[in-house]
Write an enzyme that holds these catalytic residues in place. Structure first.
Site, PDB file in Angstrom:
ATOM      1  N   GLY A   1       0.058   0.638   1.531  1.00  0.00           N
ATOM      2  CA  GLY A   1      -0.556  -0.411   0.709  1.00  0.00           C
ATOM      3  C   GLY A   1      -0.695  -1.712   1.464  1.00  0.00           C
TER       4      GLY A   1
ATOM      5  N   LYS B   1       5.222  -2.871  -0.899  1.00  0.00           N
ATOM      6  CA  LYS B   1       6.365  -2.503  -0.064  1.00  0.00           C
ATOM      7  C   LYS B   1       7.599  -3.201  -0.607  1.00  0.00           C
ATOM      8  CE  LYS B   1       6.222  -5.901   3.657  1.00  0.00           C
ATOM      9  NZ  LYS B   1       6.082  -6.042   5.110  1.00  0.00           N
TER      10      LYS B   1
ATOM     11  N   VAL C   1       2.168 -12.431  11.477  1.00  0.00           N
ATOM     12  CA  VAL C   1       3.487 -12.687  10.891  1.00  0.00           C
ATOM     13  C   VAL C   1       3.722 -11.693   9.757  1.00  0.00           C
ATOM     14  CG1 VAL C   1       3.546 -15.120  11.499  1.00  0.00           C
ATOM     15  CG2 VAL C   1       2.558 -14.424   9.308  1.00  0.00           C
TER      16      VAL C   1
ATOM     17  N   ASN D   1      -2.390  -2.958  13.829  1.00  0.00           N
ATOM     18  CA  ASN D   1      -2.207  -2.387  12.490  1.00  0.00           C
ATOM     19  C   ASN D   1      -2.668  -0.937  12.416  1.00  0.00           C
ATOM     20  OD1 ASN D   1      -1.028  -4.678  11.569  1.00  0.00           O
ATOM     21  ND2 ASN D   1      -2.811  -5.467  10.493  1.00  0.00           N
TER      22      ASN D   1
ATOM     23  N   CYS E   1      -3.515  -5.195   4.809  1.00  0.00           N
ATOM     24  CA  CYS E   1      -3.554  -5.262   6.278  1.00  0.00           C
ATOM     25  C   CYS E   1      -3.638  -3.851   6.863  1.00  0.00           C
ATOM     26  CB  CYS E   1      -2.306  -5.966   6.791  1.00  0.00           C
ATOM     27  SG  CYS E   1      -1.964  -7.471   5.913  1.00  0.00           S
TER      28      CYS E   1
ATOM     29  N   LYS F   1      10.988   6.520  -0.792  1.00  0.00           N
ATOM     30  CA  LYS F   1      11.130   5.533   0.292  1.00  0.00           C
ATOM     31  C   LYS F   1      12.387   5.742   1.128  1.00  0.00           C
ATOM     32  CE  LYS F   1       8.762   2.491   0.804  1.00  0.00           C
ATOM     33  NZ  LYS F   1       7.546   2.395   1.644  1.00  0.00           N
TER      34      LYS F   1
ATOM     35  N   LYS G   1      -5.770  -7.167  17.520  1.00  0.00           N
ATOM     36  CA  LYS G   1      -5.170  -7.334  16.184  1.00  0.00           C
ATOM     37  C   LYS G   1      -5.358  -6.060  15.373  1.00  0.00           C
ATOM     38  CE  LYS G   1      -3.889  -8.778  12.156  1.00  0.00           C
ATOM     39  NZ  LYS G   1      -2.469  -9.004  11.801  1.00  0.00           N
TER      40      LYS G   1
HETATM   41  N1  SAJ Z   1       4.863   1.725   5.407  1.00  0.00           N
HETATM   42  C1  SAJ Z   1       5.184   3.075   5.427  1.00  0.00           C
HETATM   43  N2  SAJ Z   1       6.017   3.536   6.397  1.00  0.00           N
HETATM   44  C2  SAJ Z   1       6.541   2.706   7.357  1.00  0.00           C
HETATM   45  C3  SAJ Z   1       6.186   1.329   7.329  1.00  0.00           C
HETATM   46  C4  SAJ Z   1       5.352   0.855   6.345  1.00  0.00           C
HETATM   47  O1  SAJ Z   1       4.747   3.856   4.574  1.00  0.00           O
HETATM   48  O2  SAJ Z   1       7.316   3.171   8.189  1.00  0.00           O
HETATM   49  C5  SAJ Z   1       3.957   1.217   4.376  1.00  0.00           C
HETATM   50  C6  SAJ Z   1       4.597   0.123   3.531  1.00  0.00           C
HETATM   51  O3  SAJ Z   1       5.315   0.674   2.456  1.00  0.00           O
HETATM   52  C7  SAJ Z   1       3.366  -0.634   3.052  1.00  0.00           C
HETATM   53  C8  SAJ Z   1       2.400  -0.502   4.222  1.00  0.00           C
HETATM   54  O4  SAJ Z   1       2.861   0.597   5.006  1.00  0.00           O
HETATM   55  O5  SAJ Z   1       2.810  -0.008   1.919  1.00  0.00           O
HETATM   56  C9  SAJ Z   1       2.284  -1.744   5.102  1.00  0.00           C
HETATM   57  O6  SAJ Z   1       3.561  -2.299   5.258  1.00  0.00           O
HETATM   58  P1  SAJ Z   1       3.988  -2.943   6.687  1.00  0.00           P
HETATM   59  O7  SAJ Z   1       5.360  -3.454   6.565  1.00  0.00           O
HETATM   60  O8  SAJ Z   1       3.736  -1.954   7.737  1.00  0.00           O
HETATM   61  O9  SAJ Z   1       2.964  -4.076   7.003  1.00  0.00           O
HETATM   62  P2  SAJ Z   1       2.365  -5.382   6.328  1.00  0.00           P
HETATM   63  O10 SAJ Z   1       1.027  -4.979   5.829  1.00  0.00           O
HETATM   64  O11 SAJ Z   1       3.253  -6.102   5.383  1.00  0.00           O
HETATM   65  O12 SAJ Z   1       2.251  -6.300   7.641  1.00  0.00           O
HETATM   66  C10 SAJ Z   1       1.526  -5.797   8.758  1.00  0.00           C
HETATM   67  C11 SAJ Z   1       2.321  -6.128  10.018  1.00  0.00           C
HETATM   68  N3  SAJ Z   1       1.698  -5.491  11.150  1.00  0.00           N
HETATM   69  C12 SAJ Z   1       2.449  -4.720  11.958  1.00  0.00           C
HETATM   70  O13 SAJ Z   1       3.641  -4.496  11.727  1.00  0.00           O
HETATM   71  C13 SAJ Z   1       1.763  -4.141  13.155  1.00  0.00           C
HETATM   72  C14 SAJ Z   1       2.352  -7.636  10.204  1.00  0.00           C
HETATM   73  O14 SAJ Z   1       2.936  -7.950  11.459  1.00  0.00           O
HETATM   74  C15 SAJ Z   1       0.936  -8.196  10.171  1.00  0.00           C
HETATM   75  O15 SAJ Z   1       0.918  -9.615  10.313  1.00  0.00           O
HETATM   76  C16 SAJ Z   1       0.290  -7.837   8.845  1.00  0.00           C
HETATM   77  O16 SAJ Z   1       0.234  -6.403   8.760  1.00  0.00           O
HETATM   78  C17 SAJ Z   1      -1.109  -8.415   8.811  1.00  0.00           C
HETATM   79  O17 SAJ Z   1      -1.278  -9.419   8.074  1.00  0.00           O
HETATM   80  O18 SAJ Z   1      -1.953  -7.923   9.550  1.00  0.00           O
END
Ligand code: SAJ
Length: 423
Positions: free
Chosen positions: A257, A317, A155, A210, A260, A401, A206
């Site tokens: 960051g 984020k 999620v 990520n 995950c 960003k 899983k």
């Molecule tokens: N980020 C980027 N560029 C992007 C997307 C994100 O630099 O295009 C950065 C964000 O700023 C942040 C980091 O990556 O610092 C992670 O952000 P995120 O939105 O990608 O992910 P999380 O860590 O909040 O949530 C992720 C999600 N996994 C996927 O989208 C595959 C979520 O579904 C998972 O449940 C979560 O990891 C988890 O708990 O594993």
């Protein structure tokens, strides 16, 4: 078939465990939520949960203190779900202390036929390995006496209640019966597909979700680095390429960051170091971005005797208050080590920070020479008004960003990753 008298005990009441407990209780199960943090238990018993998510509170109120009760230690139940944190050690290896401690805490209550599910994100071979070993040490054979499965969560903060019901779930048992019984439990409320597989395939799927995201983000970040030698606009190149029906390059940023995306790839590397040059290199690229941002901030203010940098957003984020593993902390530390004055503003972060204080937008922006946006909080669209920018010594914004939109008549200079090395 799972009957409604089934008692579920969930260990770890964080942003996965608590919504999971609330959801099972809303679907008729008796649930005992367990957390070792006494304060968390007191808050929950007082009806003031520490989770704020759309549509969560009413579901919580439906069951809290009724079919959902709270303890600081496990109780006898039919199913045990472990949803405790799995941080990393300094060497990036998985810290399974909490998973092992939770398993050991359950052991005294186990009865033949119980089901144990690990939802925590874990390295491959953990369910069949260290978790099954702890059970075996206590005389229980996973898959026979005790059914054992891994069911990872995915999620996204901010959409937890919707996604916990609608996302597909992957259930990997140590044997087929474990997979089937665990899958049937989730099918009581999950409307997405519940996909049965082996424990190690569930663990790896899983991690690959990520890791795929981390590698994709690294590709976007590498494109920014290419723009230091080629006169391209990376954000525009990504926008154009993503018009291809089968291309989805993600966004570059100041680093990756959270606990995950920034962590999970290491759980694969730990088990296949020689076979993961791509995953390791992607991590290195993403981990290098804070230094890229610091060096460009220094370049952009090189002509200023004693520059003041205003940092907007330290959360990992946008639109969250979580600053764990945030690249912003590395960027601030880098600027401080270079002796550069930093004023930091993030209205979503409530904690007191160790190495700097959080100040108002006005205090941060006033007399600053560069305003650096490191988290794309929606409310910054209002905060970054012309009035605020006019208080800066130089109205210049470095947007890491791809988020800031200035009005055409703004006198401020906007720098983003389209021309990071040429501004
Ligand atoms: N980020 C980027 N560029 C992007 C997307 C994100 O630099 O295009 C950065 C964000 O700023 C942040 C980091 O990556 O610092 C992670 O952000 P995120 O939105 O990608 O992910 P999380 O860590 O909040 O949530 C992720 C999600 N996994 C996927 O989208 C595959 C979520 O579904 C998972 O449940 C979560 O990891 C988890 O708990 O594993």
């Amino acid at each position: 078939m799972i009957d409604r008298n089934h008692h579920i005990c969930i260990l770890g009441l964080g942003y996965i465990g608590l919504p999971t407990a609330v959801m099972f209780a809303n679907y008729g199960f008796r649930v005992t939520g367990v957390d070792v943090n006494q304060r968390v238990i007191e808050q929950l018993r007082a009806g003031t949960p520490h989770i704020e998510e759309p549509n969560f509170f009413e579901l919580f109120q439906n069951v809290s203190g009724k079919s959902l009760t709270y303890e600081t230690a496990p109780v006898a139940a039919d199913t045990y779900i472990i949803a405790v944190p799995t941080p990393v050690h300094a060497d990036h290896s998985a810290d399974l202390t909490y998973v092992v401690a939770a398993t050991r805490a359950i052991v005294p209550h186990l009865q033949k036929g119980n089901l144990m599910i690990v939802e925590s994100t874990i390295p491959p071979q953990t369910t069949d390995g260290i978790v099954a070993d702890v059970l075996r040490e206590a005389g229980w054979q996973a898959g026979e006496d005790i059914l054992l499965a891994h069911c990872p969560e995915r999620v996204i903060p901010g959409k937890i209640i919707y996604e916990i019901v609608h996302n597909a779930r992957i259930v990997g048992g140590v044997n087929e019966q474990s997979s089937r019984v665990a899958a049937d439990l989730y099918r009581t409320f999950v409307e997405g597909q519940v996909l049965e597989t082996t424990a190690i395939n569930a663990e790896m799927s899983k991690l690959m979700e990520n890791t795929y995201r981390d590698v994709n983000i690294a590709l976007a970040n590498e494109l920014v680095k290419i723009s230091s030698v080629l006169d391209i606009n990376p954000l525009e190149v990504i926008r154009l390429a993503n018009h291809h029906p089968r291309v989805n390059i993600l966004q570059p940023g100041p680093g990756v960051g959270g606990h995950c995306i920034a962590v999970d790839p290491y759980f694969i590397v730990e088990k296949a170091f020689q076979q993961t040059p791509l995953i390791q290199t992607a991590r290195e690229i993403n981990e290098s971005m804070p230094d890229v941002v610091v060096s460009q901030i220094q370049r952009l203010t090189a002509t200023v005797a004693q520059p003041k940098i205003a940092v907007f957003g330290i959360a990992y984020k946008g639109n969250v208050g979580d600053w764990r593993e945030s690249p912003a902390l590395k960027i601030i530390a880098g600027l401080q080590q270079a002796g550069i004055e930093v004023a930091v503003h993030d209205p979503l972060v409530v904690d007191r920070m160790k190495d700097f204080e959080l100040v108002s937008a006005e205090a941060a922006a006033q007399n600053s020479d560069l305003l650096v946006v490191l988290a794309d909080h929606q409310l910054f669209h209002d905060t970054l008004s012309e009035t605020l920018l006019a208080t800066m010594r130089q109205a210049r914004i470095l947007d890491t960003k791809n988020f800031v939109k200035l009005s055409p008549e703004s006198s401020a200079e906007l720098i983003n990753f389209n021309h990071l090395f040429r501004a």
